[in-house]
Design a protein around this motif. Structure first.
Motif, PDB file in Angstrom:
ATOM      1  N   SER A 146       0.879  -1.160   0.000  1.00 38.32           N
ATOM      2  CA  SER A 146       0.000   0.000   0.000  1.00 38.32           C
ATOM      3  C   SER A 146       0.918   1.212   0.000  1.00 38.32           C
ATOM      4  O   SER A 146       1.669   1.442   0.946  1.00 38.32           O
ATOM      5  CB  SER A 146      -0.902   0.008   1.234  1.00 38.32           C
ATOM      6  N   TYR A 149      -0.816   6.200   2.980  1.00 34.91           N
ATOM      7  CA  TYR A 149      -2.040   6.448   3.730  1.00 34.91           C
ATOM      8  C   TYR A 149      -2.673   7.693   3.123  1.00 34.91           C
ATOM      9  O   TYR A 149      -2.074   8.769   3.120  1.00 34.91           O
ATOM     10  CB  TYR A 149      -1.726   6.661   5.211  1.00 34.91           C
ATOM     11  N   ILE A 155      -8.461   2.465   7.444  1.00 32.65           N
ATOM     12  CA  ILE A 155      -7.345   1.511   7.503  1.00 32.65           C
ATOM     13  C   ILE A 155      -7.840   0.087   7.271  1.00 32.65           C
ATOM     14  O   ILE A 155      -7.208  -0.705   6.565  1.00 32.65           O
ATOM     15  CB  ILE A 155      -6.636   1.617   8.869  1.00 32.65           C
ATOM     16  N   THR A 158      -8.272  -0.781   3.511  1.00 30.24           N
ATOM     17  CA  THR A 158      -7.006  -0.951   2.793  1.00 30.24           C
ATOM     18  C   THR A 158      -6.313  -2.235   3.212  1.00 30.24           C
ATOM     19  O   THR A 158      -5.816  -3.000   2.370  1.00 30.24           O
ATOM     20  CB  THR A 158      -6.082   0.248   3.056  1.00 30.24           C
ATOM     21  N   MET A 159      -6.280  -2.493   4.517  1.00 31.74           N
ATOM     22  CA  MET A 159      -5.568  -3.677   4.996  1.00 31.74           C
ATOM     23  C   MET A 159      -6.284  -4.967   4.623  1.00 31.74           C
ATOM     24  O   MET A 159      -5.643  -5.972   4.323  1.00 31.74           O
ATOM     25  CB  MET A 159      -5.377  -3.602   6.527  1.00 31.74           C
ATOM     26  N   LEU A 176       4.177  -1.748   3.526  1.00 36.47           N
ATOM     27  CA  LEU A 176       3.549  -0.434   3.651  1.00 36.47           C
ATOM     28  C   LEU A 176       4.579   0.642   3.347  1.00 36.47           C
ATOM     29  O   LEU A 176       5.771   0.461   3.592  1.00 36.47           O
ATOM     30  CB  LEU A 176       2.978  -0.247   5.064  1.00 36.47           C
ATOM     31  N   TYR A 179       3.387   5.858   5.384  1.00 35.95           N
ATOM     32  CA  TYR A 179       2.368   5.908   6.429  1.00 35.95           C
ATOM     33  C   TYR A 179       2.946   6.597   7.657  1.00 35.95           C
ATOM     34  O   TYR A 179       4.082   6.288   8.052  1.00 35.95           O
ATOM     35  CB  TYR A 179       1.927   4.495   6.828  1.00 35.95           C
ATOM     36  N   LYS A 183      -0.289   5.412  12.199  1.00 37.53           N
ATOM     37  CA  LYS A 183      -1.143   4.656  11.276  1.00 37.53           C
ATOM     38  C   LYS A 183      -0.487   3.324  10.905  1.00 37.53           C
ATOM     39  O   LYS A 183      -1.175   2.314  10.719  1.00 37.53           O
ATOM     40  CB  LYS A 183      -1.421   5.483  10.016  1.00 37.53           C
ATOM     41  N   CYS A 187      -2.108  -0.471  11.089  1.00 35.08           N
ATOM     42  CA  CYS A 187      -2.057  -1.422   9.971  1.00 35.08           C
ATOM     43  C   CYS A 187      -1.486  -2.768  10.421  1.00 35.08           C
ATOM     44  O   CYS A 187      -2.029  -3.834  10.091  1.00 35.08           O
ATOM     45  CB  CYS A 187      -1.198  -0.853   8.843  1.00 35.08           C
TER      46      CYS A 187
END
Length: 337
Positions: A146, A149, A155, A158-159, A176, A179, A183, A187
């Motif tokens: 991802s 953010y 969250i 997306t996760m 990730l 982010y 955040k 995640c």
């Protein structure tokens, strides 16, 4: 084209490619191993470079122990061009070595027209990965990130998309990037509760951008995640390119991601850093890259060379002398000025 085809037919990977040219580090607490240097496709594998030049860099990297290739849906330019170039190279030369490679992609920044062409929604991530796999001619990527953010998408949405991507076999691992650390923690908690451990965080980190030292590096260390640094030479600012003005073919002259104001703001610092690099027997770019790898938390540094010669220079950074405490203090003092 004939030269490219001849290279394709005759290319055989160097059998000594893993004999110490590029050292490796384990990716956090996972079983995956990364090269200390990864080849990034952000800017120099699209319309500004010929296919032959891109192929030369890819072959040189792989023949010298670089086996991690960092891509994203919108790398180019134009968007998608880098993955298309990579897919062509895989088909022509490298598919027999697919199992050796760590191939990554990402989604989150601008890609398509319209309100859903950017961001971190489930639609964006899943649709983007499908297109990335098609462009690269792959069944899966090793790591899917991802990319950011976006401040809007929950969250959890997306996760869960990342969880489902792994369970669908389209990515072996997830990561990730970009982010905030608070955040990032949310995640990781969500993913681990669903038995998908995020193995890596990718962040902008260099001598002129030290924000990861304020939380990300420590968080990754404590949670068994690797940290990979992009922009190690800050778009060319941490090189000897701008010591005596702005070259006509430079990014600052062309307005590509670097401005004259950027150069002016840090000129005195890079002059002093370059003096120290020369005292160490390094180029400034080599010293800047080695400075990142001095930290155990940094698993790999992503370089995006414009030429093979720049790639050769970058690889030399993996074998320079360790920093003394006096040198590290001097660097901190210069950067604080």
């Amino acid at each position: 084209m004939k030269d490219i085809e001849r290279i394709r037919v005759n290319y055989t990977a160097d059998p000594r490619r893993y004999e110490g040219v590029t050292p490796t580090r384990r990716m956090g607490s996972s079983g995956l191993v990364m090269p200390e240097m990864s080849l990034g496709f952000w800017w120099n594998f699209g319309a500004y470079n010929t296919y032959g030049d891109s192929l030369d860099k890819m072959m040189y990297a792989f023949d010298h122990g670089i086996f991690c290739f960092d891509l994203a849906n919108n790398y180019g330019p134009p968007f998608g061009a880098a993955e298309e170039t990579f897919g062509r190279m895989m088909k022509q030369c490298f598919m027999p070595h697919r199992r050796e490679m760590i191939i990554t992609s990402k989604a989150g920044y601008d890609m398509w027209p319209g309100p859903n062409g950017s961001g971190s929604s489930r639609k964006m991530l899943m649709g983007s990965l499908d297109e990335s796999l098609q462009r690269m001619g792959l069944d899966y990527v090793d790591i899917f990130y991802s990319h950011r953010y976006d401040g809007v998408t929950p969250i959890e949405e997306t996760m869960q998309a990342l969880v489902d991507i792994v369970r669908a076999g389209k990515a072996l691992y997830v990561g990730l990037s970009n982010y905030p650390v608070e955040k990032l923690a949310q995640c990781v908690e969500y993913l681990e509760a669903r038995d998908v451990h995020p193995v890596i965080y990718q962040g902008k980190y260099n001598m002129l951008c030290r924000e990861p030292e304020d939380g990300h590096l420590q968080y990754c260390k404590e949670h068994g995640m690797a940290f990979t640094a992009f922009s190690p030479i800050m778009k060319g600012l941490l090189t000897d390119k701008y010591l005596h003005g702005i070259p006509a073919d430079s990014r600052a002259a062309l307005g590509n991601a670097v401005s004259k104001a950027d150069v002016d703001a840090i000129h005195d610092k890079i002059v002093k850093l370059n003096d120290l690099a020369q005292q160490r027997g390094n180029t400034l770019a080599q010293m800047a890259t080695a400075w990142l790898l001095r930290r155990d938390e940094v698993t790999s540094v992503i370089v995006g060379p414009r030429t093979v010669d720049q790639l050769k220079d970058s690889l030399t950074a993996l074998h320079v002398a360790p920093f003394t405490q006096e040198e590290l203090t001097l660097i901190d003092n210069i950067l604080a000025e």
